[in-house]
Design an enzyme around this catalytic site. Structure first.
Site, PDB file in Angstrom:
ATOM      1  N   HIS A 250       4.728   0.855   6.348  1.00 23.46           N
ATOM      2  CA  HIS A 250       5.005   2.021   6.662  1.00 23.46           C
ATOM      3  C   HIS A 250       3.899   3.051   6.003  1.00 23.46           C
ATOM      4  O   HIS A 250       4.041   4.279   6.491  1.00 23.46           O
ATOM      5  CB  HIS A 250       6.564   2.369   5.942  1.00 23.46           C
ATOM      6  N   ASP A 294       6.894  -5.502   6.228  1.00 30.15           N
ATOM      7  CA  ASP A 294       6.014  -4.135   5.625  1.00 30.15           C
ATOM      8  C   ASP A 294       4.714  -4.416   4.966  1.00 30.15           C
ATOM      9  O   ASP A 294       4.428  -3.839   4.216  1.00 30.15           O
ATOM     10  CB  ASP A 294       7.039  -3.571   4.707  1.00 30.15           C
ATOM     11  N   SER A 380       4.492   3.392  -3.199  1.00 33.41           N
ATOM     12  CA  SER A 380       4.750   2.517  -1.960  1.00 33.41           C
ATOM     13  C   SER A 380       3.423   1.700  -1.828  1.00 33.41           C
ATOM     14  O   SER A 380       2.394   2.179  -1.934  1.00 33.41           O
ATOM     15  CB  SER A 380       4.976   2.962  -0.669  1.00 33.41           C
TER      16      SER A 380
END
Length: 756
Positions: A250, A294, A380
């Site tokens: 992402h 991801d 992240s």
């Protein structure tokens, strides 16, 4: 609000001159201009910040893109249509351009179609030259692109020096994006530096000492010119320092202009008074990415030395494990809330899950942090390490914070990203195992200490000696690994229980580097209770092991001699995250428990318990207070459960009982010699609830004795019998829940009795 997207935010302090991006050098612009403020400027008006922030409130809780810190102005500014040229006494030339963004907190520039012939130099800096980036040369470009670090303030100056010998070989400088930072520098000065929750632990605290190499692998990165993420350098089976960076999918944007920031961390455990120094590289090429786990893998392209990260950046390339084995503990190194590098610990095993909206089963790890540590919005793509210091995932999202320490985080799993997809641009294997060794793990590579290890055998992954074992006989297995360059052909495995290594097992075989073999350990007879299984590998190839740290492996288990396997079949409603349960014995000790379920319709969840003969309580709880109800039939309907032993249902919650509020407790008993189910079904006990007497009709079974027990196991009444029909006086027993145990020549059975 649950945090769904964790993105790294950078810190830039006014006056920060300790960033290094490029080779270093001294710009010459103020020698040719009487004050840099007189340089021709291109000005951009302030965007609608209120609208941007309203969008951010929504975007920050999604997992669709990096955390946005700036507004991108798409432009076409180059040495032919903007700025001004100045001649130098040495025959060279300088091109200068001032870029101003009204009321910006930071300004960063993204270049394309740029070419810097040898001898020429490119710089970016602020007006007082307290923050200087460069010099940039051709080696820092990839496909003509370059991204600059964030310059504090509202103005950036671009300087391009053309050496005298290159007056006819000018090259080109072109800016295609000017990013107006609207939630960076000022906010970080007042908020971000040292502003992550007080529970966050700096990476160089004492607990982080064993993780120094892994610390050096973690980088911050700028994606898409206006967003921040993080990632980590990752090794491949050639141990050649190929500059791969693993991050989250992402976070993806075209990586040619990505910026990678190294070594931004406190030197000690306490927060420093000013920002630490850091170094940066720019430019990468995409190697692989996939959505269901991801995962995004890129290769750094700019600023390399000998095709790898310069040693001055102190790089470390992480090892990895693609086996999917559940780790006994995990660690994350990350940058929470735009702060310097921190470390978080989960001292328990991670669990396999399917979270963050993934369409793929078992695609995520679930972790819950310990030692009062956490992640926050701002992490992240950061790596998840197992107990062997190998990467097993990258951070996707979750709800953890200092104000919610028990909330889980979720990581895309390396094992799922490894080769689930055949296409090489959707897998890790092609890039991280380029010679197809078939390795299930490798260790990290330190180019500053790259002497290879020749002989090293290790043990890990004990199986068969964990959890609760319903038998005195324990049959473990271990995995022997070869991390050395010498083929491993023999070793001796010592093993035993509770610190005793008194038994031995010779092993022979042929394992090349990174290969493994499962070794079955002979059966061990254990006494009743808790134990630790331990094993050690010694004498590899009849010689000395060069690394002792990975020679011993252990696992904990509890033996329940004469235990029986009892099964819970739990059918959750669609609000499964609200449900938890615990199983306790007669002393109210919690033997088993469960929680952390995912909303939706997870289907029937099966749990096996090993229980000795006796009586227990099963308590199911709902945090919202509406039991397991309020779901439509299409979404799974109401919830229920059954606790089953052999062919008998010992306790159950029916659909009609699902609206139990906050909790419901049901007692049950485990009996080894129970009456056959066909016979059991013919026995009746009434009235129930009872007041004065209870009637028992065993029909075809002649009862020999009846006993009434409290839920704590206290014998309340015992009656001898020789009949299939019996009336029992319970008037002297206090109101409550009891167990009635009925004996016959065919066996025994227990029923629950409520006395009013």
């Amino acid at each position: 609000m649950k945090k769904q997207l964790l993105i790294v935010a950078a810190l830039l302090l006014t006056g920060l001159a300790c960033a290094q991006q490029g080779l270093g050098g001294i710009p010459k612009g103020d020698k040719v201009v009487n004050g840099l403020k007189n340089i021709p400027a291109v000005k951009f008006s302030e965007p609608n910040i209120d609208v941007l922030r309203a969008e951010d409130e929504q975007n920050d809780i999604t997992n669709a893109a990096p955390w946005r810190f700036g507004f991108n102005n798409e432009v076409n500014l180059n040495i032919s249509n903007s700025g001004e040229w100045y001649d130098l006494p040495n025959g060279g030339r300088i091109w200068l351009l001032k870029v101003t963004c009204e009321n910006a907190l930071t300004v960063n520039l993204t270049f394309n179609e740029t070419k810097i012939p040898e001898g020429n130099e490119l710089y970016v800096y602020n007006e007082d030259k307290s923050f200087i980036l460069g010099k940039f040369v051709e080696n820092h470009l990839y496909d003509g692109e370059l991204g600059s670090e964030l310059v504090p303030g509202s103005t950036s100056i671009v300087e391009y020096y053309v050496a005298p010998e290159n007056r006819d070989n000018v090259g080109n400088v072109q800016i295609y994006r000017v990013t107006h930072g609207y939630r960076t520098a000022l906010e970080y000065q007042e908020k971000a530096f040292g502003s992550s929750g007080s529970c966050n632990m700096n990476v160089n605290c004492a607990d982080g000492a064993p993780w120094t190499n892994q610390r050096n692998s973690v980088v911050m990165l700028v994606s898409g010119s206006s967003g921040f993420c993080t990632g980590s350098l990752i090794n491949n089976t050639l141990n050649d320092g190929k500059p791969y960076v693993l991050t989250a999918n992402h976070c993806y944007s075209a990586p040619a202009s990505w910026i990678f920031r190294f070594n931004w961390q406190a030197t000690g455990c306490t927060n420093p008074g000013a920002s630490p120094t850091f170094t940066s590289l720019s430019g990468a090429v995409l190697r692989a990415r996939r959505t269901p786990s991801d995962m995004c893998l890129v290769e750094i392209t700019g600023g390399l030395v000998n095709n790898t990260v310069p040693l001055s950046n102190n790089p470390y390339f992480n090892g990895w494990d693609n086996s999917g084995a559940i780790p006994t503990s995990t660690v994350c190194i990350h940058h929470p809330s735009g702060d310097i590098k921190k470390i978080a610990f989960d001292d328990a095993s991670a669990s396999i899950s399917q979270e963050m909206g993934s369409t793929e089963a078992n695609s995520t790890w679930t972790v819950e942090w310990d030692r009062n540590t956490t992640t926050e919005g701002g992490s992240s793509g950061s790596p998840l390490f197992d107990q062997n210091h190998r990467v097993i995932g990258q951070l996707w999202g979750g709800g953890a914070s200092c104000s919610n320490l028990s909330a889980p985080d979720y990581y895309g799993r390396v094992s799922i990203s490894w080769q689930t997809d055949a296409a090489i641009d959707k897998q890790l294997k092609h890039w991280l195992d380029p010679t197809n060794t078939g390795a299930s793990f490798i260790d990290g590579y330190d180019p500053n200490n790259s002497t290879p290890i020749a002989l090293n055998a290790g043990l890990n992954n004990p199986v068969g000696a964990t959890g609760v074992i319903c038998d005195a006989n324990v049959t473990p297995s271990v995995t022997i690994t070869n991390t050395g360059t010498t083929t491993l052909t023999s070793a001796l495995i010592l093993y035993g229980l509770d610190g005793n290594f008194g038994s031995s097992l010779p092993w022979t075989g042929s394992l090349s580097q990174w290969q493994t073999a499962v070794v079955a350990i002979p059966t061990i007879v254990a006494t009743n209770g808790a134990h630790v299984f331990n094993a050690q590998v010694v004498n590899p190839n009849s010689s000395t092991d060069e690394v002792a740290a990975d020679d011993i492996t252990t696992s904990s288990f509890t033996t329940v001699i004469n235990g029986e396997t009892v099964t819970l079949n739990l059918d959750l409603d669609c609000w499964a995250s609200e449900t938890s349960w615990e199983l306790t014995d007669a002393t109210n000790t919690v033997l088993y428990s469960g929680d952390g379920y995912s909303d939706g319709d997870p289907g029937v969840i099966t749990e096996d318990f090993c229980l000795p003969e006796g009586c227990y309580n099963f308590k199911i709880m709902d945090s919202y207070g509406d039991g397991m109800t309020s779901c439509s039939a299409a979404n799974g309907g109401t919830g229920n459960y059954q606790i089953v032993y052999a062919s008998n249902t010992l306790a159950e919650l029916l659909d009609a009982e699902a609206n139990f509020g906050t909790s419901n407790t049901k007692p049950f008993c485990v009996e080894v010699n129970s009456i056959d189910e066909n016979v059991l079904g013919s026995i009746s006990m009434y009235p129930n609830p009872a007041n004065q007497v209870v009637n028992i009709n065993a029909k075809d079974v002649s009862l020999t004795n009846v006993e009434i027990y409290s839920v704590a196991g206290q014998l309340m009444k015992s009656i001898s019998a020789n009949s299939s029909v019996l009336t029992v006086d319970v008037s002297s027993i206090s109101a409550g829940v009891y167990f009635v145990k009925m004996y016959a020549n065919e066996g025994s059975t227990t029923r629950q009795l409520v006395i009013k």
